[in-house]
Scaffold this motif. Structure first.
Motif, PDB file in Angstrom:
ATOM      1  N   ARG A 285       0.833  -1.214   0.000  1.00 30.36           N
ATOM      2  CA  ARG A 285       0.000   0.000   0.000  1.00 30.36           C
ATOM      3  C   ARG A 285       0.862   1.256   0.000  1.00 30.36           C
ATOM      4  NH1 ARG A 285      -3.659  -2.429   4.072  1.00 30.36           N
ATOM      5  NH2 ARG A 285      -2.458  -1.205   5.547  1.00 30.36           N
ATOM      6  N   LYS A 286       1.930   1.252   0.767  1.00 31.97           N
ATOM      7  CA  LYS A 286       2.835   2.414   0.816  1.00 31.97           C
ATOM      8  C   LYS A 286       3.525   2.616  -0.525  1.00 31.97           C
ATOM      9  CE  LYS A 286       5.228   5.607   3.015  1.00 31.97           C
ATOM     10  NZ  LYS A 286       4.833   6.552   4.021  1.00 31.97           N
ATOM     11  N   ILE A 287       3.958   1.538  -1.160  1.00 28.58           N
ATOM     12  CA  ILE A 287       4.589   1.637  -2.483  1.00 28.58           C
ATOM     13  C   ILE A 287       3.593   2.201  -3.488  1.00 28.58           C
ATOM     14  CG2 ILE A 287       5.459   0.264  -4.425  1.00 28.58           C
ATOM     15  CD1 ILE A 287       6.850  -1.532  -2.319  1.00 28.58           C
ATOM     16  N   ASP A 288       2.355   1.707  -3.484  1.00 29.29           N
ATOM     17  CA  ASP A 288       1.334   2.228  -4.396  1.00 29.29           C
ATOM     18  C   ASP A 288       1.085   3.711  -4.156  1.00 29.29           C
ATOM     19  OD1 ASP A 288       1.045  -0.251  -5.560  1.00 29.29           O
ATOM     20  OD2 ASP A 288      -0.756  -0.783  -4.392  1.00 29.29           O
ATOM     21  N   TYR A 289       1.001   4.107  -2.892  1.00 28.64           N
ATOM     22  CA  TYR A 289       0.780   5.510  -2.544  1.00 28.64           C
ATOM     23  C   TYR A 289       1.923   6.380  -3.065  1.00 28.64           C
ATOM     24  CZ  TYR A 289       0.691   9.692   0.345  1.00 28.64           C
ATOM     25  OH  TYR A 289       0.719  10.988   0.769  1.00 28.64           O
ATOM     26  N   LEU A 290       3.163   5.965  -2.835  1.00 30.51           N
ATOM     27  CA  LEU A 290       4.316   6.751  -3.262  1.00 30.51           C
ATOM     28  C   LEU A 290       4.415   6.822  -4.781  1.00 30.51           C
ATOM     29  CD1 LEU A 290       6.982   5.682  -0.641  1.00 30.51           C
ATOM     30  CD2 LEU A 290       5.733   7.846  -0.782  1.00 30.51           C
ATOM     31  N   ARG A 291       4.085   5.746  -5.473  1.00 37.20           N
ATOM     32  CA  ARG A 291       4.089   5.780  -6.938  1.00 37.20           C
ATOM     33  C   ARG A 291       3.033   6.744  -7.459  1.00 37.20           C
ATOM     34  NH1 ARG A 291       5.046  -0.609  -7.908  1.00 37.20           N
ATOM     35  NH2 ARG A 291       7.320  -0.513  -7.853  1.00 37.20           N
ATOM     36  N   GLN A 292       1.864   6.759  -6.825  1.00 40.56           N
ATOM     37  CA  GLN A 292       0.803   7.674  -7.230  1.00 40.56           C
ATOM     38  C   GLN A 292       1.235   9.125  -6.986  1.00 40.56           C
ATOM     39  OE1 GLN A 292      -2.885   7.034  -5.196  1.00 40.56           O
ATOM     40  NE2 GLN A 292      -3.914   8.725  -6.221  1.00 40.56           N
ATOM     41  N   ARG A 293       1.837   9.399  -5.831  1.00 40.57           N
ATOM     42  CA  ARG A 293       2.323  10.754  -5.538  1.00 40.57           C
ATOM     43  C   ARG A 293       3.380  11.194  -6.538  1.00 40.57           C
ATOM     44  NH1 ARG A 293       2.424  13.185  -0.430  1.00 40.57           N
ATOM     45  NH2 ARG A 293       3.501  14.765  -1.643  1.00 40.57           N
ATOM     46  N   GLN A 294       4.290  10.291  -6.883  1.00 37.06           N
ATOM     47  CA  GLN A 294       5.342  10.621  -7.833  1.00 37.06           C
ATOM     48  C   GLN A 294       4.734  10.936  -9.196  1.00 37.06           C
ATOM     49  OE1 GLN A 294       8.242   7.523  -8.381  1.00 37.06           O
ATOM     50  NE2 GLN A 294       9.627   8.836  -9.513  1.00 37.06           N
ATOM     51  N   ALA A 295       3.759  10.150  -9.637  1.00 39.22           N
ATOM     52  CA  ALA A 295       3.100  10.404 -10.916  1.00 39.22           C
ATOM     53  C   ALA A 295       2.369  11.744 -10.893  1.00 39.22           C
ATOM     54  CB  ALA A 295       2.125   9.271 -11.235  1.00 39.22           C
ATOM     55  N   GLU A 296       1.720  12.078  -9.774  1.00 37.97           N
ATOM     56  CA  GLU A 296       1.034  13.363  -9.656  1.00 37.97           C
ATOM     57  C   GLU A 296       2.027  14.514  -9.693  1.00 37.97           C
ATOM     58  OE1 GLU A 296      -1.148  13.005  -6.034  1.00 37.97           O
ATOM     59  OE2 GLU A 296      -2.684  11.719  -6.944  1.00 37.97           O
ATOM     60  N   ASP A 297       3.152  14.373  -9.027  1.00 33.75           N
ATOM     61  CA  ASP A 297       4.179  15.416  -9.042  1.00 33.75           C
ATOM     62  C   ASP A 297       4.715  15.632 -10.450  1.00 33.75           C
ATOM     63  OD1 ASP A 297       3.886  15.785  -6.341  1.00 33.75           O
ATOM     64  OD2 ASP A 297       5.706  14.666  -5.793  1.00 33.75           O
ATOM     65  N   GLU A 298       4.995  14.544 -11.165  1.00 37.50           N
ATOM     66  CA  GLU A 298       5.499  14.661 -12.538  1.00 37.50           C
ATOM     67  C   GLU A 298       4.465  15.304 -13.446  1.00 37.50           C
ATOM     68  OE1 GLU A 298       6.651  10.687 -13.552  1.00 37.50           O
ATOM     69  OE2 GLU A 298       8.409  10.730 -12.227  1.00 37.50           O
ATOM     70  N   ARG A 299       3.200  14.923 -13.276  1.00 38.80           N
ATOM     71  CA  ARG A 299       2.124  15.507 -14.068  1.00 38.80           C
ATOM     72  C   ARG A 299       2.004  17.007 -13.771  1.00 38.80           C
ATOM     73  NH1 ARG A 299      -1.000  11.380 -13.430  1.00 38.80           N
ATOM     74  NH2 ARG A 299      -1.930  12.090 -11.502  1.00 38.80           N
ATOM     75  N   GLY A 300       2.161  17.380 -12.495  1.00 40.46           N
ATOM     76  CA  GLY A 300       2.099  18.783 -12.115  1.00 40.46           C
ATOM     77  C   GLY A 300       3.245  19.586 -12.711  1.00 40.46           C
ATOM     78  N   CYS A 301       4.439  19.021 -12.745  1.00 42.29           N
ATOM     79  CA  CYS A 301       5.583  19.724 -13.330  1.00 42.29           C
ATOM     80  C   CYS A 301       5.403  19.922 -14.827  1.00 42.29           C
ATOM     81  CB  CYS A 301       6.879  18.952 -13.056  1.00 42.29           C
ATOM     82  SG  CYS A 301       7.429  19.038 -11.352  1.00 42.29           S
ATOM     83  N   ARG A 302       4.847  18.936 -15.495  1.00 44.48           N
ATOM     84  CA  ARG A 302       4.636  19.059 -16.947  1.00 44.48           C
ATOM     85  C   ARG A 302       3.579  20.097 -17.276  1.00 44.48           C
ATOM     86  NH1 ARG A 302       4.867  13.377 -16.789  1.00 44.48           N
ATOM     87  NH2 ARG A 302       2.602  13.299 -16.924  1.00 44.48           N
TER      88      ARG A 302
END
Length: 111
Positions: free
Chosen positions: A28-45
């Motif tokens: 669950r923690k890995i899934d959460y962190l992957r989702q946060r990372q994807a959101e951060d990358e999407r926000g930067c783009r």
């Protein structure tokens, strides 16, 4: 072999459940962190590009104080983005250039 494990089934079953619960938490923690990372990358783009030129406004609502390069960190709170031609016009009509980033009419010339 396996001398470090408990000798009975009840305790081995308890360890199995305990490890399964921990693996679930880790997943669950890995899934959460992957989702946060994807959101951060999407926000930067999708972040808008900074303005090329900024005019800092003075104390009066219409008073223009200084012209800055768009990446200058010395702009005041009241400022607005301007285009290249507007920055050139302001600098040639007497609005001060920022002494730190030093935008000049020559660097705002059309290419």
């Amino acid at each position: 072999m396996f001398d470090d494990l408990p000798p009975d089934l009840a305790r081995l079953d308890a360890l199995m459940v305990w490890h399964a619960l921990w693996l679930e938490r880790i997943d669950r923690k890995i899934d959460y962190l992957r989702q946060r990372q994807a959101e951060d990358e999407r926000g930067c783009r999708s972040r808008p590009r900074p303005a090329d030129w900024i005019v800092e406004l003075g104390a009066g609502a219409r008073e223009l104080f200084q012209v800055h390069d768009g990446e200058c960190g010395m702009t005041g709170r009241r400022h607005r983005a301007v285009g290249r031609n507007e920055a050139r016009r302001l600098l040639t009509t007497g609005v001060q250039a920022c002494p730190f980033c030093r935008p000049t009419p020559s660097c705002t010339s059309s290419t």
